[in-house]
Enzyme design. Structure first.
Site, PDB file in Angstrom:
ATOM      1  N   GLY A 244       0.759  -1.242   0.000  1.00  0.00           N
ATOM      2  CA  GLY A 244       0.000   0.000   0.000  1.00  0.00           C
ATOM      3  C   GLY A 244       0.785   1.283   0.000  1.00  0.00           C
ATOM      4  N   ARG A 285       2.268  -1.598  -6.170  1.00  0.00           N
ATOM      5  CA  ARG A 285       2.382  -0.367  -6.958  1.00  0.00           C
ATOM      6  C   ARG A 285       3.717   0.343  -6.764  1.00  0.00           C
ATOM      7  NH1 ARG A 285      -2.008   1.538  -5.575  1.00  0.00           N
ATOM      8  NH2 ARG A 285      -3.201   1.252  -7.464  1.00  0.00           N
ATOM      9  N   CYS A 357     -13.868   4.151 -29.065  1.00  0.00           N
ATOM     10  CA  CYS A 357     -15.074   4.809 -29.532  1.00  0.00           C
ATOM     11  C   CYS A 357     -16.017   5.131 -28.402  1.00  0.00           C
ATOM     12  CB  CYS A 357     -15.757   3.937 -30.580  1.00  0.00           C
ATOM     13  SG  CYS A 357     -14.732   3.789 -32.039  1.00  0.00           S
ATOM     14  N   TYR A 386      -0.643  -1.688 -12.483  1.00  0.00           N
ATOM     15  CA  TYR A 386      -2.097  -1.515 -12.640  1.00  0.00           C
ATOM     16  C   TYR A 386      -2.480  -0.734 -13.905  1.00  0.00           C
ATOM     17  CZ  TYR A 386      -2.047  -2.743  -7.619  1.00  0.00           C
ATOM     18  OH  TYR A 386      -1.842  -3.347  -6.399  1.00  0.00           O
TER      19      TYR A 386
HETATM   20  C1  LIG Z   1      -3.493  -5.055  -3.569  1.00  0.00           C
HETATM   21  C2  LIG Z   1      -2.894  -5.660  -2.364  1.00  0.00           C
HETATM   22  C3  LIG Z   1      -1.553  -5.428  -2.064  1.00  0.00           C
HETATM   23  C4  LIG Z   1      -0.695  -4.474  -2.867  1.00  0.00           C
HETATM   24  O1  LIG Z   1      -1.085  -3.147  -2.737  1.00  0.00           O
HETATM   25  P1  LIG Z   1      -0.194  -1.998  -3.396  1.00  0.00           P
HETATM   26  O2  LIG Z   1      -0.967  -0.756  -3.165  1.00  0.00           O
HETATM   27  O3  LIG Z   1      -0.056  -2.318  -4.845  1.00  0.00           O
HETATM   28  O4  LIG Z   1       1.120  -1.998  -2.688  1.00  0.00           O
HETATM   29  C5  LIG Z   1      -1.015  -6.091  -0.992  1.00  0.00           C
HETATM   30  N1  LIG Z   1      -1.754  -6.942  -0.234  1.00  0.00           N
HETATM   31  C6  LIG Z   1      -3.054  -7.179  -0.487  1.00  0.00           C
HETATM   32  C7  LIG Z   1      -3.785  -8.126   0.360  1.00  0.00           C
HETATM   33  C8  LIG Z   1      -3.671  -6.541  -1.555  1.00  0.00           C
HETATM   34  O5  LIG Z   1      -4.971  -6.761  -1.797  1.00  0.00           O
END
Ligand SMILES: *Cc1c(COP(=O)(O)O)cnc(C)c1O
Length: 448
Positions: A244, A285, A357, A386
Site C-alpha cells: 500500500g 504499486r 469509440c 495496474y
Molecule cells: C493489492 C494488495 C496489495 C498491494 O497493494 P499496493 O498498493 O499495490 O502496494 C497487498 N496486499 C493485499 C492483500 C492486496 O490486496
C-alpha cells in the site's frame, strides 16, 4: 544506475523510434525500466534491514504487474510474491518462485485452491472465520508445511480513494476486529488452533497516508501481543503487514520512500521490529509504477469547440482507471516529436485522447503541452503497475508489446521483449473465433 530515471526514459523513447519498435504499423508499446525495478527492490530490502534484524519476506503483490519476467526479476533481487488467484499463482510458478517465497491471500479461495496451496506448502492467509473452518478439515486430513494466518481489518478508516481503502468500518476484507465480539472470537480462534501462527493486515492502496498504514499495523501488532499473552507463548510468530505505499504520479520524484515508512514503523510500532516477529510485506504499486511508460503515436490532431485535441493510440485499453476516474488517477503526459526527441515549444492547452469509440476516452483534459502534431509520440510515465499490464479489451484493441530496457554508460539502449503484442488471430480466437456457428446451431435446434 548513474543516470536519472527521466534521462533513461528520454533515451529509451528515442531508441524505441530509432529501432522501429514504435512505428505507424505498431503505434503503441509499453516499456519497463529494468534498472529502476532493481533499484526499487533494493530500496525496499535495505529500508527494512535498516530498522530490524527480523527475517522479512518482501512478497511482491502480483496483481500490480502480472508479468512472468517481472516476477523472475524481482525473485532474483531477493523478493517473493503475494498471489490472490489461481491465475496469479500459475504466473508465480511459471516464474519459478518457490512455494516458501509465495503467500496466498484472496477473499474468495475455493476448497480446491486451499488444498493446492497446502499441498505445495505456500503460506495462506485466511480471510475470515468460515475459511478457518475449511482449513481445519484440510489440516486434519494431511500434514502441511504451509504457514497459516488470518487477515484482520483494524478498521482504522479510509484514505482518499474509497475503492482502494481496505480498513474501513465495513470493508469486505478480513475479520473486522472492532465489531462487537469479533476480537474475542479471533483470540479464541487462535487458541483453538495451535497451527495458526500469523496475523495479516493490509490497510489499503494508493491514497492511504503513511500514518494510517502504520496505525493499521500497530493495531494488528497489539492483537498479536494479546493472542500470544493468552496463549502463554509465541503462537503468532509472523505478522504480514500488507502493501500500500502510495506512489507520486505528479513528478519523477519517488515519494514517499520505503525508508520513511520503515522509520515510521520503527517509531510507532517498535515491538514489532524487535526481532520477536518475522515480517511479511506485500508491496505492489510502489515497486513497479515508476518504471513503466506507455508510448503512443499521435494519429491525428484537430480542434473541437476551439480546444486542440491529439488523437493517440493510448487510451482506455491501457489507462482504464485514469479514463474512468480521472480525478483519482491523473497521469502525466510527456510530448516527443516523431523522432522521439522531447518536443519543445509554447505550451498550449489541449486534450490527449485515446483510440476508443466513446467520448470519455481521454488520457488528459485541458493539459498544457507543446502543441502535438500527427506522427508525434506521447509518453505516459508511471504506468508500470495496474496500467498496461491490466489490459481492458474495449473495441477489441490489442494488448501492446512490452519491452524491458537498459541504458549503458554511453547512452546506448538495449531492449528485450517481455511480452509480444497481441495478434489479430489471438483477438479472434479469444472471441470465440473457433465456434462461429455456436449460437446459430442452437437456435435452429430449438425450432426443429
Ligand atoms: C493489492 C494488495 C496489495 C498491494 O497493494 P499496493 O498498493 O499495490 O502496494 C497487498 N496486499 C493485499 C492483500 C492486496 O490486496
Amino acid at each position: 544506475m548513474g543516470r536519472m530515471a527521466s534521462s533513461r526514459r528520454d533515451l529509451a523513447v528515442r531508441a524505441t523510434v530509432d529501432q522501429g519498435l514504435l512505428s505507424p504499423a505498431e503505434p503503441v508499446v509499453a516499456l519497463l525500466d529494468t534498472a529502476g525495478i532493481r533499484a526499487s527492490a533494493a530500496a525496499l530490502t535495505s529500508a527494512f534491514a535498516a530498522v530490524t534484524d527480523a527475517p522479512v519476506l518482501h512478497a511482491f503483490a502480483v496483481k500490480a504487474t502480472p508479468l512472468v519476467p517481472v516476477l523472475r526479476l524481482l525473485h532474483e533481487a531477493g523478493l517473493g510474491v503475494e498471489v490472490a488467484s489461481p491465475g496469479e499463482l500459475a504466473l508465480a510458478r511459471a516464474a519459478g518462485i518457490p512455494p516458501a517465497r509465495t503467500v496466498l491471500d484472496s477473499p474468495a479461495k475455493t476448497p480446491a485452491e486451499l488444498r493446492q496451496a497446502l499441498a505445495l506448502g505456500i503460506a495462506v492467509n485466511a480471510d475470515n472465520l468460515q475459511e478457518l473452518a475449511r482449513l481445519d478439515a484440510l489440516v486434519a486430513a494431511a500434514p502441511t508445511a504451509s504457514p497459516l494466518g488470518l487477515r484482520v481489518n483494524p478498521q482504522v478508516g479510509a484514505g482518499s480513494i474509497g475503492a482502494l481503502s481496505t480498513a474501513t468500518a465495513t470493508s469486505k476484507f478480513g475479520v473486522a476486529i472492532r465489531d462487537e465480539g469479533a476480537r474475542k472470537a479471533v483470540v479464541r480462534a487462535f487458541l483453538e488452533r495451535p497451527w495458526l501462527t500469523r496475523l495479516h493486515t493490509h490497510t489499503g492502496s494508493q491514497g492511504v497516508p503513511l500514518a494510517l498504514m502504520a496505525e493499521g499495523v500497530g493495531e494488528t501488532y497489539a492483537l498479536a501481543e494479546e493472542i500470544n499473552r493468552e496463549a502463554g507463548g509465541q503462537q503468532i510468530d509472523t505478522v504480514d503487514i500488507g502493501g500500500g505505499l502510495p506512489v507520486n504520479f505528479a513528478s519523477d520524484e519517488e515519494t514517499p520512500t520505503y525508508a520513511e515508512y520503515a522509520r515510521l514503523l520503527a517509531a510507532t510500532v517498535p515491538g514489532l521490529l524487535d526481532g520477536r516477529y518475522g515480517l511479511v510485506t506485500e508491496f505492489g504499486r510502489s515497486l513497479l509504477a515508476k518504471h513503466g511508460t506507455v508510448l503512443a503515436r499521435v494519429e491525428y490532431t484537430k480542434t473541437s469547440g476551439g480546444r486542440p485535441i491529439a488523437v493517440t493510440h493510448a487510451g482506455v485499453q491501457l489507462a482504464t482507471r485514469t479514463v474512468y476516474a480521472p480525478g483519482s488517477w491523473p497521469l502525466r503526459v510527456l510530448a516527443y516529436d516523431a523522432e522521439g526527441r522531447p518536443r519543445t515549444g509554447d505550451l498550449t492547452v489541449q486534450d490527449v485522447a485515446g483510440p476508443a469509440c466513446f467520448a470519455g476516452d481521454l488520457l488528459a483534459t485541458g493539459r498544457e503541452l507543446p502543441l502535438l502534431r500527427p506522427g508525434d509520440v506521447v509518453a505516459v510515465p508511471d504506468t508500470g503497475a495496474y496500467y498496461f499490464a491490466h489490459h481492458y479489451a474495449y473495441n477489441s484493441l490489442p494488448r501492446p508489446a512490452i519491452h524491458g530496457f537498459t541504458v549503458d554508460g554511453d547512452g546506448a539502449v538495449s531492449f528485450t521483449a517481455v511480452r509480444g503484442a497481441q495478434t489479430l488471430d489471438e483477438i479472434v480466437a479469444e472471441a470465440g473465433g473457433a465456434r462461429p456457428d455456436a449460437l446459430v446451431r442452437q437456435l435452429s435446434g430449438a425450432f426443429r
